[in-house]
Motif scaffolding. Structure first.
Motif, mmCIF file in Angstrom:
data_model
loop_
_atom_site.group_PDB
_atom_site.id
_atom_site.type_symbol
_atom_site.label_atom_id
_atom_site.label_comp_id
_atom_site.label_asym_id
_atom_site.label_seq_id
_atom_site.Cartn_x
_atom_site.Cartn_y
_atom_site.Cartn_z
ATOM 1 N N PHE A 125 0.816 -1.223 0.000
ATOM 2 C CA PHE A 125 0.000 0.000 0.000
ATOM 3 C C PHE A 125 0.848 1.271 0.000
ATOM 4 O O PHE A 125 0.670 2.146 -0.855
ATOM 5 N N LEU A 126 1.759 1.378 0.971
ATOM 6 C CA LEU A 126 2.502 2.646 1.104
ATOM 7 C C LEU A 126 3.366 2.963 -0.122
ATOM 8 O O LEU A 126 3.334 4.104 -0.611
ATOM 9 N N PRO A 127 4.103 1.964 -0.673
ATOM 10 C CA PRO A 127 4.856 2.285 -1.899
ATOM 11 C C PRO A 127 3.947 2.720 -3.051
ATOM 12 O O PRO A 127 4.299 3.628 -3.812
ATOM 13 N N ALA A 128 2.789 2.088 -3.185
ATOM 14 C CA ALA A 128 1.872 2.481 -4.283
ATOM 15 C C ALA A 128 1.349 3.898 -4.041
ATOM 16 O O ALA A 128 1.294 4.715 -4.966
ATOM 17 N N ARG A 129 0.968 4.197 -2.806
ATOM 18 C CA ARG A 129 0.503 5.556 -2.503
ATOM 19 C C ARG A 129 1.593 6.577 -2.839
ATOM 20 O O ARG A 129 1.324 7.608 -3.468
ATOM 21 N N ASP A 130 2.824 6.250 -2.440
ATOM 22 C CA ASP A 130 3.899 7.232 -2.622
ATOM 23 C C ASP A 130 4.380 7.323 -4.074
ATOM 24 O O ASP A 130 5.080 8.270 -4.430
ATOM 25 N N LYS A 131 3.978 6.387 -4.882
ATOM 26 C CA LYS A 131 4.233 6.491 -6.325
ATOM 27 C C LYS A 131 3.125 7.309 -7.013
ATOM 28 O O LYS A 131 3.402 8.156 -7.850
ATOM 29 N N HIS A 132 1.875 7.028 -6.641
ATOM 30 C CA HIS A 132 0.746 7.615 -7.387
ATOM 31 C C HIS A 132 0.284 8.976 -6.855
ATOM 32 O O HIS A 132 -0.063 9.857 -7.640
ATOM 33 N N GLU A 174 -4.083 4.026 9.761
ATOM 34 C CA GLU A 174 -3.878 5.336 10.420
ATOM 35 C C GLU A 174 -4.397 6.439 9.501
ATOM 36 O O GLU A 174 -3.618 7.131 8.842
ATOM 37 N N PRO A 175 -5.736 6.621 9.429
ATOM 38 C CA PRO A 175 -6.313 7.576 8.477
ATOM 39 C C PRO A 175 -5.682 8.975 8.503
ATOM 40 O O PRO A 175 -5.445 9.547 7.428
ATOM 41 N N VAL A 180 -1.078 13.234 4.708
ATOM 42 C CA VAL A 180 -0.276 14.238 5.411
ATOM 43 C C VAL A 180 0.807 14.852 4.511
ATOM 44 O O VAL A 180 1.094 16.048 4.604
ATOM 45 N N ASP A 181 1.351 14.049 3.599
ATOM 46 C CA ASP A 181 2.384 14.576 2.684
ATOM 47 C C ASP A 181 1.804 15.105 1.371
ATOM 48 O O ASP A 181 2.565 15.426 0.451
ATOM 49 N N ALA A 186 -5.316 16.711 0.002
ATOM 50 C CA ALA A 186 -6.148 16.833 1.216
ATOM 51 C C ALA A 186 -7.171 17.959 1.031
ATOM 52 O O ALA A 186 -8.347 17.813 1.387
ATOM 53 N N ARG A 187 -6.726 19.063 0.422
ATOM 54 C CA ARG A 187 -7.648 20.183 0.200
ATOM 55 C C ARG A 187 -8.720 19.804 -0.840
ATOM 56 O O ARG A 187 -9.892 20.118 -0.690
ATOM 57 N N HIS A 188 -8.273 19.071 -1.855
ATOM 58 C CA HIS A 188 -9.214 18.585 -2.879
ATOM 59 C C HIS A 188 -10.261 17.676 -2.241
ATOM 60 O O HIS A 188 -11.460 17.765 -2.546
ATOM 61 N N GLN A 189 -9.811 16.811 -1.325
ATOM 62 C CA GLN A 189 -10.721 15.875 -0.672
ATOM 63 C C GLN A 189 -11.777 16.623 0.154
ATOM 64 O O GLN A 189 -12.965 16.302 0.109
ATOM 65 N N ALA A 190 -11.321 17.639 0.873
ATOM 66 C CA ALA A 190 -12.255 18.429 1.699
ATOM 67 C C ALA A 190 -13.260 19.153 0.795
ATOM 68 O O ALA A 190 -14.464 19.224 1.104
ATOM 69 N N LYS A 191 -12.758 19.677 -0.329
ATOM 70 C CA LYS A 191 -13.631 20.390 -1.285
ATOM 71 C C LYS A 191 -14.680 19.427 -1.861
ATOM 72 O O LYS A 191 -15.860 19.763 -1.967
ATOM 73 N N PHE A 192 -14.233 18.212 -2.202
ATOM 74 C CA PHE A 192 -15.144 17.226 -2.797
ATOM 75 C C PHE A 192 -16.207 16.781 -1.792
ATOM 76 O O PHE A 192 -17.405 16.795 -2.087
ATOM 77 N N THR A 193 -15.768 16.409 -0.594
ATOM 78 C CA THR A 193 -16.735 15.845 0.366
ATOM 79 C C THR A 193 -17.613 16.919 1.002
ATOM 80 O O THR A 193 -18.580 16.590 1.685
ATOM 81 N N SER A 194 -17.277 18.185 0.777
ATOM 82 C CA SER A 194 -18.157 19.228 1.322
ATOM 83 C C SER A 194 -19.264 19.613 0.336
ATOM 84 O O SER A 194 -20.155 20.395 0.685
#
Ligand SMILES: N[C@@H](CCC(=O)N[C@@H](CS)C(=O)NCC(=O)O)C(=O)O
Length: 211
Positions: A125-132, A174-175, A180-181, A186-194
């Protein structure tokens, strides 16, 4: 308006991006959620042997991205021109590549297959997240609207990426560390879910099959 039937399992996964697109467009559809025990009998009757499937006036087709693009074009969520639409496609495809990359972790994490989920979180998971995820961060750094394809309003790419991250935030160990990086994501996510209709869908959907 055609008659739409959308068939998937009772889970968010590849289904919620499409259900949320219907909600955003205010278009009614039949939301069929196939119980797992009924899947073996249904599978051979589907066009591609997988879900999701969309039926438009009785004509069925599969593949999440094809369904999402078709409906985005129909409902005005595919960007203002064909080039921005292609950029949105490319970003949604990138997220689909990420989903494929994390599948060995996901299957174990939700208890679908046996394995060491903590180990797979670290090694898969973490390597894929940090690649994409840096690729989405880069796209957002070029967008003055805050939407991924730099379109004035959201596209199917924003819906797909937002839905996958919304699901991950319920799945990862650990949501708070997930984004965090990736501050623009994160801002896009807040904009979408709001967006009211997105928040309403999330609040009112049936309890997920897996989690
Ligand atoms: N690339 C396909 C993948 C579809 C897929 O693998 N769907 C899963 C559910 S998320 C499925 O149908 N699994 C049951 C099976 O393959 O028998 C898509 O995006 O629609």
């Amino acid at each position: 308006m055609p008659s739409y039937k959308f068939t998937y399992f009772n889970t968010s996964g590849r289904g919620d991006p499409i259900r949320i697109l219907f909600a955003l467009a205010d278009v009614p559809f039949e939301d069929v959620r196939v119980p797992i025990k009924e899947w073996p009998a249904l599978k051979p009757k589907t066009p591609l042997g997988t879900l999701p499937v969309l039926s438009v006036d009785g004509v069925e087709f599969g593949q999440t991205q094809a369904i999402l693009r078709y409906l985005a074009r129909e409902f005005g969520f595919a960007g203002p021109d064909t080039l921005s639409s292609a950029i949105a496609d490319s970003l949604a495809d990138q997220m689909a590549d990420f989903m494929a990359a994390i599948f060995p972790w996901h299957g174990v994490n939700v208890g679908f297959v046996p394995g060491d989920k903590a180990e797979l979180y670290k090694t898969v998971f973490l390597p894929a997240r940090d690649k994409h995820f840096p690729l989405f961060e880069k796209a957002l750094s070029k967008s003055s609207s805050g939407w991924l394809a730099a379109t004035p309003s959201l596209t199917h790419a924003d819906i797909f990426v937002g839905c996958v991250i919304e699901m991950l935030l319920r799945l990862v160990p650990e949501p708070p560390t997930l984004l965090v990086d990736f501050p623009l994501l994160a801002r896009h996510q807040a904009k979408f879910t709001s967006i009211a209709k997105v928040a309403e869908h999330i609040a009112n959907r049936p309890k997920d099959l897996w989690f």
